[in-house]
Design a protein around this motif. Sequence first.
Motif, mmCIF file in Angstrom:
data_model
loop_
_atom_site.group_PDB
_atom_site.id
_atom_site.type_symbol
_atom_site.label_atom_id
_atom_site.label_comp_id
_atom_site.label_asym_id
_atom_site.label_seq_id
_atom_site.Cartn_x
_atom_site.Cartn_y
_atom_site.Cartn_z
ATOM 1 N N LYS A 132 25.747 39.461 37.632
ATOM 2 C CA LYS A 132 26.726 40.072 38.441
ATOM 3 C C LYS A 132 27.857 40.528 37.486
ATOM 4 O O LYS A 132 28.237 41.677 37.770
ATOM 5 C CB LYS A 132 27.055 39.304 39.430
ATOM 6 C CG LYS A 132 28.105 39.812 40.391
ATOM 7 C CD LYS A 132 28.550 38.948 41.837
ATOM 8 C CE LYS A 132 29.498 39.590 42.694
ATOM 9 N NZ LYS A 132 29.800 38.877 43.769
ATOM 10 N N GLY A 133 28.241 40.029 36.800
ATOM 11 C CA GLY A 133 29.181 40.329 35.702
ATOM 12 C C GLY A 133 29.048 41.610 35.016
ATOM 13 O O GLY A 133 29.733 42.488 34.730
ATOM 14 N N GLN A 185 41.169 34.547 39.992
ATOM 15 C CA GLN A 185 39.882 33.783 39.601
ATOM 16 C C GLN A 185 40.263 33.665 37.873
ATOM 17 O O GLN A 185 39.998 32.775 37.347
ATOM 18 C CB GLN A 185 38.844 34.176 39.993
ATOM 19 C CG GLN A 185 38.739 34.027 41.438
ATOM 20 C CD GLN A 185 37.287 34.628 42.046
ATOM 21 O OE1 GLN A 185 36.843 35.490 41.565
ATOM 22 N NE2 GLN A 185 37.098 34.264 43.185
ATOM 23 N N LYS A 186 40.615 34.944 37.515
ATOM 24 C CA LYS A 186 40.415 34.869 35.955
ATOM 25 C C LYS A 186 41.795 34.264 35.350
ATOM 26 O O LYS A 186 41.799 33.524 34.454
ATOM 27 C CB LYS A 186 40.531 36.461 35.415
ATOM 28 C CG LYS A 186 39.251 37.242 35.681
ATOM 29 C CD LYS A 186 39.628 38.695 35.375
ATOM 30 C CE LYS A 186 38.401 39.504 35.628
ATOM 31 N NZ LYS A 186 38.476 40.929 35.263
ATOM 32 N N CYS A 209 39.390 31.885 48.916
ATOM 33 C CA CYS A 209 38.533 32.893 48.195
ATOM 34 C C CYS A 209 37.253 33.301 49.191
ATOM 35 O O CYS A 209 37.114 34.350 49.637
ATOM 36 C CB CYS A 209 38.160 32.641 46.769
ATOM 37 S SG CYS A 209 39.321 32.583 45.872
ATOM 38 N N LEU A 237 37.151 41.170 32.211
ATOM 39 C CA LEU A 237 36.084 40.856 32.923
ATOM 40 C C LEU A 237 35.098 39.967 32.105
ATOM 41 O O LEU A 237 34.963 40.038 30.728
ATOM 42 C CB LEU A 237 35.041 42.165 33.148
ATOM 43 C CG LEU A 237 35.536 42.753 34.441
ATOM 44 C CD1 LEU A 237 34.912 44.123 34.700
ATOM 45 C CD2 LEU A 237 35.786 42.059 35.684
ATOM 46 N N ASN A 271 41.259 46.664 32.672
ATOM 47 C CA ASN A 271 40.396 45.757 33.616
ATOM 48 C C ASN A 271 39.233 44.991 33.106
ATOM 49 O O ASN A 271 38.768 44.088 33.044
ATOM 50 C CB ASN A 271 40.170 46.412 34.982
ATOM 51 C CG ASN A 271 41.281 46.700 35.889
ATOM 52 O OD1 ASN A 271 42.434 45.902 35.665
ATOM 53 N ND2 ASN A 271 41.300 47.435 36.784
ATOM 54 N N LEU A 321 28.648 44.868 36.936
ATOM 55 C CA LEU A 321 30.085 45.151 37.042
ATOM 56 C C LEU A 321 30.688 45.880 36.060
ATOM 57 O O LEU A 321 31.089 47.003 36.283
ATOM 58 C CB LEU A 321 30.757 44.091 37.408
ATOM 59 C CG LEU A 321 32.377 44.615 37.954
ATOM 60 C CD1 LEU A 321 32.420 45.594 39.103
ATOM 61 C CD2 LEU A 321 33.134 43.322 38.694
ATOM 62 N N ILE A 376 39.956 38.704 42.327
ATOM 63 C CA ILE A 376 39.085 38.573 41.007
ATOM 64 C C ILE A 376 40.043 38.288 40.076
ATOM 65 O O ILE A 376 39.905 37.543 38.926
ATOM 66 C CB ILE A 376 38.337 39.803 40.737
ATOM 67 C CG1 ILE A 376 37.176 40.047 41.677
ATOM 68 C CG2 ILE A 376 37.879 40.018 39.236
ATOM 69 C CD1 ILE A 376 36.424 41.383 41.481
ATOM 70 N N PHE A 408 36.426 36.660 51.122
ATOM 71 C CA PHE A 408 34.973 37.384 50.945
ATOM 72 C C PHE A 408 34.048 37.400 52.064
ATOM 73 O O PHE A 408 33.057 38.207 52.391
ATOM 74 C CB PHE A 408 34.156 36.810 49.615
ATOM 75 C CG PHE A 408 35.216 37.361 48.369
ATOM 76 C CD1 PHE A 408 35.053 38.536 47.936
ATOM 77 C CD2 PHE A 408 35.851 36.450 47.571
ATOM 78 C CE1 PHE A 408 35.808 39.113 46.862
ATOM 79 C CE2 PHE A 408 36.519 36.867 46.387
ATOM 80 C CZ PHE A 408 36.556 37.909 46.150
ATOM 81 N N SER A 455 40.275 42.554 46.891
ATOM 82 C CA SER A 455 39.153 41.969 46.076
ATOM 83 C C SER A 455 39.510 42.024 44.745
ATOM 84 O O SER A 455 39.083 40.997 43.927
ATOM 85 C CB SER A 455 37.664 42.802 46.297
ATOM 86 O OG SER A 455 37.508 42.730 47.727
ATOM 87 N N ASP A 456 40.149 43.051 44.406
ATOM 88 C CA ASP A 456 40.464 43.215 42.691
ATOM 89 C C ASP A 456 41.754 42.006 42.574
ATOM 90 O O ASP A 456 41.402 41.406 41.545
ATOM 91 C CB ASP A 456 41.138 44.376 42.519
ATOM 92 C CG ASP A 456 39.998 45.699 42.621
ATOM 93 O OD1 ASP A 456 38.940 45.231 42.398
ATOM 94 O OD2 ASP A 456 40.458 46.741 42.746
#
Length: 630
Positions: free
Chosen positions: A593-594, A424-425, A449, A587, A583, A597, A421, A453, A417-418
């Motif tokens: 959701k962001g 995606q960034k 993706c 973000l 990290n 987190l 992410i 998920f 998952s990390d």
Amino acid sequence: MDSQENVLGQEAQLEEKKAEETAVNEEQAAIESAAIPETPETPEAPVTPETPENPEESPAKTYTSKKEVVERLRELAHGEETPGKEEVEYLKTVFYKLHFAEREAAQKAYLEAGGDPDKYTILPDEDEEHFKAEMGIIKEKRAKVFQEQENEKQENLKRKLDIIEKIKGMVTSPEEANKSFQEFKKLQQEWKDIKAVPAEKANELWRSYQLYVEQFYDLLKLNSEAREYDFKKNLEIKTRLCEAAEKLNDEKDIISAFHQLQKLHQEFRETGPVAKDLREEVWARFKAASTVINKKHQQHFDNLRSREEENLQKKTALCEKVEAIAKEENKGAADWEKHTREIIEIQAEWKTIGFAPQKMNVKIFERFRAACDDFFGRKAEFFKDMKSRFAENAEKKRALVEQAKALQDSTEWKATSDKFIALQKEWKTIGMVPKKLGDQLWNEFLTACNKFFEARNSANAGTRTAERENLAKKRDIIAQLKALAEEGADDVQEKVQQLVEQYQAVGHVPFKEKDKLFKEYHEVLDKLYKELNVSITRRRLDNFKSSLKNMAERGADALDNERSRLMRKYEAMKQEIQTYENNLGFLNASSKKGNSLIDEMNRKVQKLKDDCELVRQKIKAIDQKNAEEE
């Protein structure tokens, strides 16, 4: 004829010479303009003030293709008759109108099909080559005819000079005048039958001819009936010429009217005299009609020059607009497209403006074309560079797609998952690619993706019941903490510590309840700690210090071993804190959701820092214990 009529002859000849020179100059400009077909817009040839010999005939036939135009040119080039200037000009205008329309349509179709603007080339056109070849033949043909006409004018000049010499001989022999009358009439008819002579000789030739004609008539000793008959006949002819000249005032085409007037002048001059008492009257009438047409003709060209000056000013303003747009900074494709639309609109406006003065017409067009070429050249270079950047960005995104596909079947939910992410960034940091390719790469990336998920969510579906049970447990512990805050018992510290340990032992709760529960839990703890001055960290440190005595009794190495273990734990925690903080910098907090987190990670970091500080205090306590032992 009297001096006034001679003046009229000079005036008419000067006007005719001026019109002929203008026509020659403008025809030359028109022919030269046909030699520049490769430009986006052929410089306009000035309007020639010349009409067809037969005003009722018009060359304005409708042509629907370039081949039809070329075929008509071939007929003119290889036919027996000399091609008319107006029809040739009309054919040239129609051909290049169709030619440029086809070229623009081909370029538009190429671009709409996804073609590269900077790789588009104009292909050779067979019709244009045929057009130029036939135009060359016509030009040579017209030049040949022009030379023949010049030669004929020189021959006519010699013949008329010979007639003048013959009449001059009659005038010098008065006694033979009556006998020579018939020969004199033949010479007059021959003079009329001879056509044009060189313009620069026409006035002088006419004056000499008219001088000796009048002298001959003055010497004639004809009977009055013959003389009166001749005067009457001449009066009828000149009256008809006056009426024809007056009727020209109703002619809408002033250029045609002017040329018709020149023919009337020629006939008027070649007609013999009228009775002496009528000469002034007839002449005044003809001159008045001529003056009207001459003024209109002059006004026409004055208006034409005025319009051409206005057109020059308009075109100069458009040049300045394009030059100003070309100087503006274009920060991206949107700016280039915006300025392109503006320049295309200006080009369309340019086409609606007529000719500028002949000496400036080509120059102003070259200035306009240079400004447009400069802009579109730099635009092509920009999009060439952008295409290169698109290719680099596409390669980067393809690499991310391959990485995502390699991870899509992984079952290491947290670590993978990390990684997703992070991918995606990184995707967001890569620039644009062409839309069609960009959509394709994004769909492939998104599919990988989603596959991961969705699999992770399915695997974690069984944990939801346990999470709801954990939520109930934690809410019960929070309720107990709130009750302790209200009771204020003596053993509150111990009970708080027990409840905290129980809370921490409970597993995960539903994600959407996590933040709310965490906030409620820490609010009651903060209240308890503030009121009781109790610190969990302090309590743990005190417990640790109490256990050091028992640890020291187990052996001399026990404290050192514990210190080494704590040092390793301390370094590991510091590294973990640094990782979390790094990290956090990547973000994006733009979504709910962001935000959630980020808050969770901040809490983890703070807890790690508190635990790290506790470990450091424990190490310090061991060092103090060792110092006391020594």
